[in-house]
Write an enzyme that holds these catalytic residues in place. Structure first.
Site, PDB file in Angstrom:
ATOM      1  N   HIS A 167       0.829  -1.237   0.034  1.00 10.46           N
ATOM      2  CA  HIS A 167       0.106  -0.039  -0.043  1.00 10.46           C
ATOM      3  C   HIS A 167       0.833   1.150   0.133  1.00 10.46           C
ATOM      4  CE1 HIS A 167      -3.815   2.372   0.708  1.00 10.46           C
ATOM      5  NE2 HIS A 167      -2.829   3.038   1.351  1.00 10.46           N
ATOM      6  N   CYS A 168       0.896   2.063  -0.922  1.00  9.30           N
ATOM      7  CA  CYS A 168       1.712   3.102  -1.043  1.00  9.30           C
ATOM      8  C   CYS A 168       0.852   4.558  -0.860  1.00  9.30           C
ATOM      9  CB  CYS A 168       2.236   3.268  -2.516  1.00  9.30           C
ATOM     10  SG  CYS A 168       3.331   4.738  -2.979  1.00  9.30           S
ATOM     11  N   PRO A 169       1.317   5.177   0.104  1.00  9.26           N
ATOM     12  CA  PRO A 169       0.408   6.378   0.480  1.00  9.26           C
ATOM     13  C   PRO A 169       0.896   7.538  -0.574  1.00  9.26           C
ATOM     14  CG  PRO A 169       2.493   6.003   1.976  1.00  9.26           C
ATOM     15  CD  PRO A 169       2.243   4.733   1.265  1.00  9.26           C
ATOM     16  N   GLY A 172      -1.462   6.942  -2.936  1.00  8.64           N
ATOM     17  CA  GLY A 172      -2.834   6.999  -2.214  1.00  8.64           C
ATOM     18  C   GLY A 172      -3.819   5.868  -2.715  1.00  8.64           C
ATOM     19  N   ASN A 173      -3.042   4.660  -2.771  1.00 12.34           N
ATOM     20  CA  ASN A 173      -3.817   3.479  -3.445  1.00 12.34           C
ATOM     21  C   ASN A 173      -3.002   2.281  -3.010  1.00 12.34           C
ATOM     22  OD1 ASN A 173      -5.946   1.825  -4.291  1.00 12.34           O
ATOM     23  ND2 ASN A 173      -6.061   2.769  -6.300  1.00 12.34           N
TER      24      ASN A 173
END
Length: 443
Positions: A167-169, A172-173
């Site tokens: 999950h890559c902040p 944003g997804n």
């Protein structure tokens, strides 16, 4: 459905996602970091277009701003494509599907012997064979199915994701099967754009210092200095990530698999069973394979039966959260809160709630390790806190000390409740309220 427009699946999506444009866009709810990412890229590129491109196009070549515009548009395009699309979320199983899956899983257990009144919980891990290698599939208690190979549950989005990478902040997804290629292209193109702007800034500074002093050049090109600092301090992490994911693409691995060393620790030397094998084949399979369709089908109509199932699941989840909050109350200084609910509480019986005040700074703190659980039969059981302290050898904190009554339950249990052995928790499990009478669990 009668009357009005039909309800759509995106209106009853159970995950923790933000959905826009009637199901066309899905992303994590914490998308504020994506705005920062877009602002940083657009701001740096805007400074370059406004303060460097005109001078460089006049002194060097008109191709410089053209290439910069192309790179910027490509970077933003793949970023938005990665951020706003379904990464490969798996829809949760319906009750009949869950029952079917658990029935199939029970068939993998050896036949029962002896007592026929023994309830057998379905296994939570099953094994399959992929290219002569054994792969374990774990049961997801949230989505209620056995996760497919390479899938994992994202705790932020609260959904299982096919070929889950991470999950890559910054985007944003989640990054998974359906958007990994865009994530990789984003890293690769952003690395090229950052290096390109930094090199053009250096050329700009060098050309200007040929006619004036270096200090005068700094005085008239403050925007160029800002661009160089931003590019210099960000290019290393971007290049590092691009290099790492290039290794993953050529190895046909995900970040999740690489962190867990899923295939690098294999002593048989067989390695990853999913990839085609060669470097070029792995790259083509990752970046050029046909796009898999979205399994959520967010824009499709939803039946009334599915709506009722969704509402029932939501009520059950809220009920479980309420029970959990009663078992583990949030510690707030100088504020009373209830103690652990009794077994009667879980079964809906009337009860009286006892409260306790959190200790002040001058309150004498007793030794919590001496507190034990006493039930109506007079049996003394070791408290959960004592087990924790013996295993961790840590001092008790105020949140446990201030709730000493939390472990001193003396209400009698129902006659049908079987006394847990010393290896279990001192209070009954939440699942015990659903335990059939005269039935024990085994695995």
């Amino acid at each position: 459905m009668s009357g009005g427009s039909p309800k759509r699946r995106y209106q009853y999506h159970p995950g923790r996602n933000a959905i826009f444009c009637k199901g066309r866009i899905i992303m994590a709810r914490q998308y504020s970091v994506l705005i920062i990412t877009l602002s940083l890229i657009t701001g740096t590129a805007g400074l370059f277009f406004g303060f460097d491109c005109y001078y460089l196009s006049d002194k060097v070549s008109v191709a410089i701003p053209v290439v910069a515009v192309f790179l910027y548009v490509f970077v933003v395009s793949v970023l938005l494509r990665c951020s706003l699309s379904d990464p490969g979320f798996l829809p949760r199983a319906r009750p009949d599907e869950t029952k079917f899956l658990e029935g199939k899983a029970l068939e993998t257990l050896p036949p029962q012997t002896g007592n026929d009144n023994v309830y057998r919980a379905p296994p939570r891990v099953i094994e399959i064979t992929v290219r002569n290698q054994t792969v374990k599939l774990k049961y997801c208690f949230t989505c209620r199915f056995f996760r497919p190979p390479r899938a994992s549950h994202c705790s932020i989005c609260d959904c299982c994701v096919e070929n889950f990478d991470h999950h890559c902040p910054w985007v944003g997804n989640c990054v998974g099967k359906r958007n990994y290629r865009y994530f990789y292209l984003f890293l690769l193109s952003l690395s090229i754009l950052t290096v390109y702007i930094f090199v053009c800034n250096v050329i700009h500074m060098v050309l200007r210092t040929q006619n004036t002093s270096f200090l005068e050049t700094l005085k008239y090109t403050p925007a160029t200095i800002v661009e160089m600092l931003i590019c210099f301090f960000t290019v290393w992490s971007i290049l590092g990530l691009a290099g790492f994911h290039t290794y993953l693409v050529t190895s046909f691995l995900t970040t999740n698999e690489d962190i867990k060393s899923a295939w690098t620790r294999k002593k048989d030397g067989l390695g990853n069973p999913y990839g085609p094998g060669g470097i070029l084949s792995n790259c083509c399979a990752t970046l050029c394979a046909p796009m898999a369709p979205s399994l959520l089908q967010l824009r499709q109509p939803i039946s009334q039966e599915e709506i009722l199932e969704f509402e029932a699941d939501r009520k059950e989840g809220q009920r479980a959260a309420d029970i959990y909050s009663e078992y583990y109350p949030t510690y707030e200084p100088n504020k009373p809160y209830p103690v652990q609910p009794s077994y009667n509480t879980l079964n809906g019986a009337s009860h009286s709630t006892v409260t306790t005040m959190a200790p002040s700074a001058h309150t004498h703190i007793p030794n919590i390790s001496s507190v034990s659980v006493v039930d109506n039969r007079g049996d003394h059981l070791m408290s959960p806190t004592q087990n924790m302290m013996n295993s961790q050898n840590a001092a008790a904190n105020n949140s446990f000390v201030s709730n000493t009554n939390y472990y001193q339950q003396t209400e009698p249990h129902p006659a049908s409740y079987h006394h847990p052995n010393s290896a279990q928790l001192a209070y009954p499990s939440i699942i015990d309220e659903h335990r059939p009478s005269n039935t024990m669990y085994t695995t």
